[in-house]
Scaffold this motif. Structure first.
Motif, PDB file in Angstrom:
ATOM      1  N   ILE A 184       0.844  -1.192   0.000  1.00 28.61           N
ATOM      2  CA  ILE A 184       0.000   0.000   0.000  1.00 28.61           C
ATOM      3  C   ILE A 184       0.880   1.242   0.000  1.00 28.61           C
ATOM      4  O   ILE A 184       2.042   1.201   0.410  1.00 28.61           O
ATOM      5  CB  ILE A 184      -0.956   0.051   1.211  1.00 28.61           C
ATOM      6  N   SER A 185       0.306   2.328  -0.473  1.00 30.27           N
ATOM      7  CA  SER A 185       0.960   3.631  -0.364  1.00 30.27           C
ATOM      8  C   SER A 185       0.515   4.268   0.951  1.00 30.27           C
ATOM      9  O   SER A 185      -0.647   4.127   1.350  1.00 30.27           O
ATOM     10  CB  SER A 185       0.547   4.522  -1.544  1.00 30.27           C
ATOM     11  N   ILE A 238      -3.045   7.371   1.539  1.00 30.95           N
ATOM     12  CA  ILE A 238      -4.423   7.305   2.034  1.00 30.95           C
ATOM     13  C   ILE A 238      -4.484   7.219   3.555  1.00 30.95           C
ATOM     14  O   ILE A 238      -5.219   7.990   4.189  1.00 30.95           O
ATOM     15  CB  ILE A 238      -5.178   6.145   1.356  1.00 30.95           C
ATOM     16  N   THR A 275      -7.538   1.473   1.601  1.00 27.55           N
ATOM     17  CA  THR A 275      -6.444   1.266   0.643  1.00 27.55           C
ATOM     18  C   THR A 275      -6.713   0.125  -0.336  1.00 27.55           C
ATOM     19  O   THR A 275      -5.830  -0.232  -1.116  1.00 27.55           O
ATOM     20  CB  THR A 275      -5.132   0.975   1.393  1.00 27.55           C
ATOM     21  N   SER A 291     -10.386   2.092  -4.406  1.00 32.35           N
ATOM     22  CA  SER A 291      -9.724   3.366  -4.111  1.00 32.35           C
ATOM     23  C   SER A 291      -9.074   3.892  -5.388  1.00 32.35           C
ATOM     24  O   SER A 291      -8.782   3.124  -6.307  1.00 32.35           O
ATOM     25  CB  SER A 291      -8.673   3.189  -3.013  1.00 32.35           C
ATOM     26  N   LYS A 347      -5.976   9.795  -4.609  1.00 29.26           N
ATOM     27  CA  LYS A 347      -5.835   9.191  -3.283  1.00 29.26           C
ATOM     28  C   LYS A 347      -5.983  10.246  -2.183  1.00 29.26           C
ATOM     29  O   LYS A 347      -6.616  10.003  -1.150  1.00 29.26           O
ATOM     30  CB  LYS A 347      -4.468   8.505  -3.158  1.00 29.26           C
TER      31      LYS A 347
END
Length: 313
Positions: A206-207, A210, A247, A252, A259
């Motif tokens: 995940i980044s 978010i 996420t 999303s 985001k």
């Protein structure tokens, strides 16, 4: 030999498969599952097994009936089952939890085409349906470290929000961080959730955009409205929702600006519900509403194609 092969998209491929990504998510959720079992007892683990079994069985049967290719290998049904269980109180009857699994997979996921086709998060939607259908059972909270198995006479406890609204004693920040409080299985132990989130970020599953903007928006707005930012951050399902459900790849935005907009929107709706609505918690509703807006957010934030000429007015 043809040196210029022609093929359909996608033309760029990652070494990561859906199965490996979902496996990382399961690993990241292990601390929360262990914490839930320690805090609420062995029944918490049984509830997780029930929801996972319901999700896996529902996906297998539905795809057989619809004559679709088996997709159990990608582990998405397992992740959905775990996330659903972590959003439920430990006192919930097993058949209700299983029903939630069926709703998540059959109605929310498979009826819209299966993996990657659902426009809202299956676990969150199933939780909201259960809340609307079984309000009493979904709001019966077992006190922490008060183990029981099948006794119907559960001593109900108050969550942070209900305790704060009624002027009751609230848990300390240490108890909030370690999860020694009432709540859903996976929302109480902030330490376990942050540990899992860190693992996902390090593994680049995940980044952090978010989670950071979602949680940050709630903290800032809550402070402006007179709330305690640390309690607001560790209360309810904020960490669980921001890290593991907001996420979700399918529901999303894919663009960076998208985001940010999505996360800020989730945060604003969460705070509005917490402070001004009749409901004590708003994370699930916030994510669900923003899931619906994702196509519009992506349309507004899609980057300009390289070399594209500006349209003449």
């Amino acid at each position: 030999m043809n040196k210029l092969p022609v093929s359909i998209s996608p033309h760029l491929h990652s070494e990561r498969s859906s199965q490996s990504i979902m496996l990382d998510v399961i690993i990241a959720l292990i601390p929360a599952m262990i914490a839930a079992t320690i805090i609420f007892g062995f029944r918490a683990l049984l509830l997780i097994i029930v929801t996972v079994a319901a999700c896996v069985f529902s996906e297998y049967v539905t795809r057989k009936i619809l004559k679709r290719q088996d997709t159990l290998y990608n582990l998405t049904a397992v992740v959905t089952g775990i996330l659903l269980a972590l959003n439920l109180p430990v006192t919930l009857p097993f058949w209700m939890a299983a029903l939630g699994g069926v709703i998540a997979i059959v109605i929310v996921k498979e009826f819209f085409g299966g993996v990657g086709q659902n426009f809202v998060n299956p676990a969150i939607t199933a939780r909201i349906v259960l809340m609307m259908s079984f309000a009493s059972q979904m709001s019966t909270w077992q006190p922490p470290l008060n183990y029981y198995m099948f006794r119907p006479d559960v001593i109900s406890s108050a969550t942070y929000f209900s305790a704060a609204q009624n002027g009751q004693k609230i848990p300390s920040l240490v108890d909030m961080f370690l999860g020694i409080r009432a709540g859903s299985l996976g929302e109480t132990c902030a330490f376990a959730l942050l540990l899992g989130g860190l693992y996902l970020v390090v593994r680049k599953v995940i980044s952090p955009i978010i989670p950071l903007f979602f949680i940050g928006t709630v903290v800032v707005l809550s402070t402006l409205l007179g709330g305690d930012p640390l309690y607001q951050m560790m209360s309810g399902g904020l960490l669980l929702g921001a890290i593991f459900m907001a996420t979700d790849y399918t529901t999303s935005p894919v663009t960076k600006k998208g985001k940010i907009i999505f996360a800020i929107g989730c945060g604003i709706i969460t705070v509005l519900i917490r402070f001004f609505a009749a409901l004590p918690e708003g994370v699930s509703y916030a994510i669900l509403l923003m899931n619906i807006l994702v196509p519009h957010i992506e349309r507004l934030t899609i980057p300009k194609v390289f070399g594209e000429e500006a349209k003449l007015k």
